[in-house]
Each structure stands twice: as C-alpha cells, then as structure tokens.
Design a protein around this motif. Structure first.
Motif, PDB file in Angstrom:
ATOM      1  N   ARG A 187       2.772 -11.978 -45.381  1.00 14.60           N
ATOM      2  CA  ARG A 187       2.072 -13.254 -45.545  1.00 14.60           C
ATOM      3  C   ARG A 187       0.576 -13.141 -45.281  1.00 14.60           C
ATOM      4  O   ARG A 187      -0.166 -14.108 -45.493  1.00 14.60           O
ATOM      5  CB  ARG A 187       2.648 -14.295 -44.570  1.00 14.60           C
ATOM      6  CG  ARG A 187       4.082 -14.649 -44.846  1.00 14.60           C
ATOM      7  CD  ARG A 187       4.681 -15.502 -43.742  1.00 14.60           C
ATOM      8  NE  ARG A 187       6.076 -15.771 -44.048  1.00 14.60           N
ATOM      9  CZ  ARG A 187       6.950 -16.282 -43.183  1.00 14.60           C
ATOM     10  NH1 ARG A 187       6.558 -16.579 -41.954  1.00 14.60           N
ATOM     11  NH2 ARG A 187       8.200 -16.484 -43.542  1.00 14.60           N
ATOM     12  N   VAL A 188       0.146 -11.988 -44.797  1.00 17.22           N
ATOM     13  CA  VAL A 188      -1.183 -11.861 -44.225  1.00 17.22           C
ATOM     14  C   VAL A 188      -2.023 -10.919 -45.083  1.00 17.22           C
ATOM     15  O   VAL A 188      -1.605  -9.784 -45.359  1.00 17.22           O
ATOM     16  CB  VAL A 188      -1.089 -11.334 -42.780  1.00 17.22           C
ATOM     17  CG1 VAL A 188      -2.467 -11.280 -42.140  1.00 17.22           C
ATOM     18  CG2 VAL A 188      -0.143 -12.205 -41.951  1.00 17.22           C
ATOM     19  N   ALA A 189      -3.181 -11.368 -45.512  1.00 17.18           N
ATOM     20  CA  ALA A 189      -4.109 -10.501 -46.221  1.00 17.18           C
ATOM     21  C   ALA A 189      -4.697  -9.487 -45.245  1.00 17.18           C
ATOM     22  O   ALA A 189      -4.711  -9.703 -44.026  1.00 17.18           O
ATOM     23  CB  ALA A 189      -5.227 -11.333 -46.857  1.00 17.18           C
ATOM     24  N   LYS A 190      -5.205  -8.380 -45.768  1.00 21.53           N
ATOM     25  CA  LYS A 190      -5.693  -7.312 -44.884  1.00 21.53           C
ATOM     26  C   LYS A 190      -6.830  -7.805 -43.983  1.00 21.53           C
ATOM     27  O   LYS A 190      -6.969  -7.326 -42.848  1.00 21.53           O
ATOM     28  CB  LYS A 190      -6.126  -6.105 -45.697  1.00 21.53           C
ATOM     29  CG  LYS A 190      -7.313  -6.316 -46.613  1.00 21.53           C
ATOM     30  CD  LYS A 190      -7.661  -5.025 -47.368  1.00 21.53           C
ATOM     31  CE  LYS A 190      -8.858  -5.240 -48.286  1.00 21.53           C
ATOM     32  NZ  LYS A 190      -9.202  -4.001 -49.021  1.00 21.53           N
ATOM     33  N   SER A 191      -7.613  -8.766 -44.472  1.00 20.65           N
ATOM     34  CA  SER A 191      -8.707  -9.302 -43.659  1.00 20.65           C
ATOM     35  C   SER A 191      -8.195  -9.972 -42.389  1.00 20.65           C
ATOM     36  O   SER A 191      -8.803  -9.847 -41.316  1.00 20.65           O
ATOM     37  CB  SER A 191      -9.518 -10.302 -44.489  1.00 20.65           C
ATOM     38  OG  SER A 191      -8.657 -11.218 -45.147  1.00 20.65           O
ATOM     39  N   MET A 192      -7.073 -10.677 -42.483  1.00 20.55           N
ATOM     40  CA  MET A 192      -6.477 -11.323 -41.316  1.00 20.55           C
ATOM     41  C   MET A 192      -5.586 -10.381 -40.537  1.00 20.55           C
ATOM     42  O   MET A 192      -5.439 -10.529 -39.319  1.00 20.55           O
ATOM     43  CB  MET A 192      -5.666 -12.545 -41.760  1.00 20.55           C
ATOM     44  CG  MET A 192      -6.508 -13.729 -42.217  1.00 20.55           C
ATOM     45  SD  MET A 192      -7.588 -14.370 -40.925  1.00 20.55           S
ATOM     46  CE  MET A 192      -6.401 -14.984 -39.735  1.00 20.55           C
ATOM     47  N   ALA A 193      -4.958  -9.416 -41.198  1.00 15.88           N
ATOM     48  CA  ALA A 193      -4.055  -8.495 -40.507  1.00 15.88           C
ATOM     49  C   ALA A 193      -4.791  -7.729 -39.420  1.00 15.88           C
ATOM     50  O   ALA A 193      -4.261  -7.528 -38.317  1.00 15.88           O
ATOM     51  CB  ALA A 193      -3.423  -7.533 -41.505  1.00 15.88           C
ATOM     52  N   LYS A 194      -6.021  -7.307 -39.698  1.00 15.55           N
ATOM     53  CA  LYS A 194      -6.801  -6.567 -38.697  1.00 15.55           C
ATOM     54  C   LYS A 194      -7.065  -7.433 -37.466  1.00 15.55           C
ATOM     55  O   LYS A 194      -6.975  -6.957 -36.334  1.00 15.55           O
ATOM     56  CB  LYS A 194      -8.113  -6.082 -39.313  1.00 15.55           C
ATOM     57  CG  LYS A 194      -7.934  -4.984 -40.347  1.00 15.55           C
ATOM     58  CD  LYS A 194      -9.242  -4.500 -40.927  1.00 15.55           C
ATOM     59  CE  LYS A 194      -9.820  -5.476 -41.916  1.00 15.55           C
ATOM     60  NZ  LYS A 194     -10.993  -4.941 -42.625  1.00 15.55           N
ATOM     61  N   ARG A 195      -7.397  -8.701 -37.688  1.00 12.39           N
ATOM     62  CA  ARG A 195      -7.652  -9.612 -36.569  1.00 12.39           C
ATOM     63  C   ARG A 195      -6.376  -9.891 -35.789  1.00 12.39           C
ATOM     64  O   ARG A 195      -6.372  -9.926 -34.546  1.00 12.39           O
ATOM     65  CB  ARG A 195      -8.253 -10.914 -37.092  1.00 12.39           C
ATOM     66  CG  ARG A 195      -9.651 -10.745 -37.668  1.00 12.39           C
ATOM     67  CD  ARG A 195     -10.113 -11.976 -38.411  1.00 12.39           C
ATOM     68  NE  ARG A 195     -10.247 -13.138 -37.542  1.00 12.39           N
ATOM     69  CZ  ARG A 195     -10.595 -14.355 -37.986  1.00 12.39           C
ATOM     70  NH1 ARG A 195     -10.830 -14.540 -39.280  1.00 12.39           N
ATOM     71  NH2 ARG A 195     -10.699 -15.350 -37.143  1.00 12.39           N
ATOM     72  N   LEU A 196      -5.277 -10.099 -36.501  1.00 10.56           N
ATOM     73  CA  LEU A 196      -4.025 -10.454 -35.835  1.00 10.56           C
ATOM     74  C   LEU A 196      -3.467  -9.311 -34.992  1.00 10.56           C
ATOM     75  O   LEU A 196      -3.039  -9.533 -33.855  1.00 10.56           O
ATOM     76  CB  LEU A 196      -2.985 -10.897 -36.868  1.00 10.56           C
ATOM     77  CG  LEU A 196      -3.034 -12.364 -37.293  1.00 10.56           C
ATOM     78  CD1 LEU A 196      -2.107 -12.602 -38.464  1.00 10.56           C
ATOM     79  CD2 LEU A 196      -2.658 -13.277 -36.127  1.00 10.56           C
ATOM     80  N   VAL A 197      -3.440  -8.104 -35.548  1.00 13.60           N
ATOM     81  CA  VAL A 197      -2.849  -7.004 -34.772  1.00 13.60           C
ATOM     82  C   VAL A 197      -3.650  -6.753 -33.500  1.00 13.60           C
ATOM     83  O   VAL A 197      -3.079  -6.432 -32.445  1.00 13.60           O
ATOM     84  CB  VAL A 197      -2.719  -5.704 -35.596  1.00 13.60           C
ATOM     85  CG1 VAL A 197      -1.755  -5.884 -36.752  1.00 13.60           C
ATOM     86  CG2 VAL A 197      -4.062  -5.171 -36.077  1.00 13.60           C
ATOM     87  N   GLU A 198      -4.943  -6.940 -33.566  1.00 11.93           N
ATOM     88  CA  GLU A 198      -5.790  -6.757 -32.385  1.00 11.93           C
ATOM     89  C   GLU A 198      -5.524  -7.849 -31.354  1.00 11.93           C
ATOM     90  O   GLU A 198      -5.442  -7.592 -30.148  1.00 11.93           O
ATOM     91  CB  GLU A 198      -7.259  -6.763 -32.809  1.00 11.93           C
ATOM     92  CG  GLU A 198      -8.198  -6.114 -31.821  1.00 11.93           C
ATOM     93  CD  GLU A 198      -9.545  -5.829 -32.459  1.00 11.93           C
ATOM     94  OE1 GLU A 198     -10.279  -6.802 -32.728  1.00 11.93           O
ATOM     95  OE2 GLU A 198      -9.863  -4.650 -32.695  1.00 11.93           O
ATOM     96  N   ALA A 199      -5.354  -9.087 -31.834  1.00 15.97           N
ATOM     97  CA  ALA A 199      -5.116 -10.207 -30.923  1.00 15.97           C
ATOM     98  C   ALA A 199      -3.749 -10.128 -30.246  1.00 15.97           C
ATOM     99  O   ALA A 199      -3.583 -10.575 -29.097  1.00 15.97           O
ATOM    100  CB  ALA A 199      -5.239 -11.528 -31.693  1.00 15.97           C
ATOM    101  N   LEU A 200      -2.740  -9.564 -30.948  1.00 17.09           N
ATOM    102  CA  LEU A 200      -1.388  -9.464 -30.377  1.00 17.09           C
ATOM    103  C   LEU A 200      -1.222  -8.273 -29.442  1.00 17.09           C
ATOM    104  O   LEU A 200      -0.218  -8.194 -28.710  1.00 17.09           O
ATOM    105  CB  LEU A 200      -0.360  -9.367 -31.513  1.00 17.09           C
ATOM    106  CG  LEU A 200      -0.295 -10.535 -32.493  1.00 17.09           C
ATOM    107  CD1 LEU A 200       0.758 -10.276 -33.558  1.00 17.09           C
ATOM    108  CD2 LEU A 200      -0.025 -11.851 -31.789  1.00 17.09           C
ATOM    109  N   GLU A 201      -2.147  -7.357 -29.481  1.00 11.00           N
ATOM    110  CA  GLU A 201      -2.049  -6.105 -28.719  1.00 11.00           C
ATOM    111  C   GLU A 201      -1.695  -6.293 -27.242  1.00 11.00           C
ATOM    112  O   GLU A 201      -0.849  -5.558 -26.709  1.00 11.00           O
ATOM    113  CB  GLU A 201      -3.383  -5.357 -28.845  1.00 11.00           C
ATOM    114  CG  GLU A 201      -3.493  -4.098 -28.023  1.00 11.00           C
ATOM    115  CD  GLU A 201      -3.045  -2.855 -28.779  1.00 11.00           C
ATOM    116  OE1 GLU A 201      -2.925  -1.813 -28.128  1.00 11.00           O
ATOM    117  OE2 GLU A 201      -2.806  -2.957 -29.988  1.00 11.00           O
TER     118      GLU A 201
END
Length: 382
Positions: free
Chosen positions: A188-202
C-alpha cells in the motif's frame, strides 16, 4: 495407473479446491486459487488438466510441472502459476498416498518436527490491535502479524506516519518484548513513504516488515533497507524462482514468502526455498488460505532448514463464513500448541479433507477484494 477425473469446488470464504482421481481410486487434493479470481483460475486448471493431465501417469510430477509451465509459449503470472500450483499439490498428495508416506519424506525427510506459526490481528484497516494482541498471546501464540496502515497517499502526512507508530506501540505495550510482531505494508506504500515508515517503526523492533513496496518496485528494496535494521520480507506476489532471483541477488531481503497456491506449488516453492538458503535468506510461506494450502506449506517447511515461521489463516478477518478447520475430517492435525504446529505425518499432504462438507459448501462464492479510493477519487492500493 493414470489420472481419470478431476473436479473443482468454489467454497467459502474465498477458496477453490481441486480433487484429482486416479484409475486405482486414489484421490489427491489441491488448492489452486487467486483470491478474487476463482473463476479465471478455474478455467486455467481445466485447460491444463484437459490438455496435459487426463490419461497421464500422476507420478511424473517434475515432468508434468515442466510441461504445464514450458508447454505454453506465454508463461508465468498469477493465474497460470496458481493453476499449476493446485495441480502440483494434488499430484504430490496422490504420490504420498500411493507410497503411504507424507510428502516431506519424498523431499528428503524432516529437518524439524514442528514449526512456529503466527496469528493475524486487526483487519484491513487495522484498529483495536492492542487488545487483540493480548488475547492471542493469552491463547498461546508467540508471534503476531498486523497491517501497518490503511490506504496511504504517495506522500502522506506526519499524522499518517504517527498513526502507524501508535498502532505498533499499542501492540508492543500489550505483549512485551517476548512476542514477535510482523508488520505488513501490503504493497500500500509508495517507496517515498516506505522509507519514512520503516524508520519510524524501528524502535518497536518489528519481526519483519512485509512487502514494503509492490513487487514491481523491488528495485527500491535496497534503499528502503538502508533506513531500518528490521528484516525485510516479500514474495507473496512473486510466482517463480525467476521472480525471486533478483531479490536474492540484491541482498536486501531477509525473508521470502512464496505462496504454495500461487508460486507453482510444492515443486517450485521447494526450489525457491533451496535458493533462499544459498543466499542466507529465511523462508516464511504466505498462506491466508485454506487447509490444503496450509498442509502443502507444512510439507515444504518440514524439509527446508531455513524455514522460519508459517502463516495460517485461522480466525483471519477474511474468514467470516467458513474457516480452515471446517473442511477437515480431523481438525486436530492443525492443533496449535505454544505457538507451534506439528508437521503432519499422514500420507500425502497429511490431511483428510471432508469431501461431503466440500460438496455441501460448493457453489458460486464470488468473493472480490474491495476497491479503495483516495479522497480525490483515485484508486488506492488495497
């Protein structure tokens, strides 16, 4: 001995079962399905069975696989590979029953006696995940999986990121550090948001981040992996060893998730598992499906040293009308204990399908996934 007959059954909640019978009366079961495209796969199975399998010796499984795949000029893709997958499952079931051994014995024997399973929490648009997580841990599961987000815009707001963080935080607070939490981005996530999300969930230590981008954007996985130490998982919408070759060579993926009902069946997924082992990548077969698909997964898990964990669909949010155990004469074969399930040791796939129940439930199921739209009216990834 030759294949003399086959039948296909659409059954709720969204599955397609294949029954193959041989001249000596042996019956094998497969589960060829693309969720939401049962009629299309049904036609593909019938074409393959009528063209190549009826009247053939069922024991020549590799040759049949090669014929079904390479016998057509146009190859691969979800429909054809899912049709091949269900036929392949049924052929292995027949062979095991004929020799009175489980399929894993024919694939080299068990590398384990049982495998860990995880339980889904939340729904397509995840909510109330903290309470659900605590309930499933109380039931004995030690690993959970949840959707990370509902639909997201290509570049969404800080609030959307924070909502995803708050959901996994609820689960982590509810279950503590002893339970693993897989987070599914569901493409569901474009690469632009995927980078932000994986970092935030870390900070919440996801067990893995699943399908952070759609498979057609797998070239973005190395850049996404640079933003997190969480293992990256993908593969449910990849259909052959050739599809997986790129991600193995990239080195960014830690867990592959081929689906035994989509990726060419037992024959092909065992080859994918062996390729993954050579690249130090774990196997976690995708399986939000029925009992034949799950039994097939467990046969491959049994003899794959790099098998990590097994998805299963008991009580998943899709199964509102029927569930996995409903179609089995003996449901104890999938008895979960301490977050594990034993490898079935019965002949073939190791399950006894309740044929009378399958026939009673068979009909025009007509399940399709929802079509989501953004607030501007454009189509969103589901």
């Amino acid at each position: 001995m030759e294949i003399v007959d086959y039948e296909l059954f659409e059954v709720p909640p969204r599955w397609l079962f294949l029954r193959v019978e041989t001249s000596d009366g042996t019956v094998g079961w497969g589960e060829p399905i693309v969720e939401g495209r049962a009629r299309t796969v049904r036609a593909a199975v019938a074409e393959l069975m009528d063209s190549y399998l009826l009247g053939a010796d069922p024991t020549r499984i590799e040759d049949h696989w090669q014929t079904m795949y390479r016998g057509g000029f146009y190859r691969g893709g979800p429909i054809l590979m899912s049709a091949i997958a269900g036929i392949d499952q049924a052929l292995w079931d027949i062979k095991g029953k004929r020799l009175d051994v489980p399929v894993h014995e024919l694939l080299g024997g068990k590398a384990r006696d049982r495998i860990r399973v995880y339980q889904w929490i939340g729904g397509d648009r995840p909510a109330d995940v903290g309470a659900a997580a605590a309930e499933q841990v109380e039931a004995g599961f030690t690993a959970l999986k949840m959707n990370a987000t509902p639909e997201l815009r290509r570049i969404d707001t800080p609030r959307a990121v924070q909502d995803a963080v708050d959901r996994i935080a609820q689960v982590r607070d509810a279950v503590g550090a002893e339970v693993d939490i897989g987070v599914d981005f569901h493409g569901r996530v474009a690469k632009s948001m995927a980078k932000r999300l994986v970092e935030a969930l870390e900070p919440y230590d996801p067990f893995f981040v699943e399908e952070p981008v759609l498979p057609e954007h797998n070239d973005a996985l190395p850049a996404i992996a640079e933003h997190t130490s969480a293992p990256i998982a993908t593969g449910e919408r990849m259909y052959s060893r050739w599809d997986f070759k790129e991600v193995f060579e990239q080195g960014a993926v830690d867990v592959v998730q081929p689906d035994l009902s989509h990726a060419g069946g037992i024959t092909e997924v065992k080859k994918i598992a062996d390729m993954a082992e050579a690249y130090d990548v774990a196997l976690a077969p995708h399986c939000p499906l029925g009992p034949v698909a799950l039994a097939s997964c467990l046969q491959v898990d049994a003899c794959s040293p790099n098998a990590l964990i097994q998805e299963q669909s008991l009580d998943i949010h899709y199964n509102e009308t029927s569930d996995v155990l409903d179609y089995l004469a003996d449901a104890s074969v999938f008895e979960y204990e301490d977050g594990f399930v034993d490898i079935p040791d019965g002949p073939g796939l190791g399950i006894d399908v309740d044929e009378s129940h399958v026939r009673a439930q068979s009909g025009d199921v007509d399940w399709h996934n929802p079509v989501w739209r953004h607030d501007d009216g454009s189509v969103a990834e589901w």
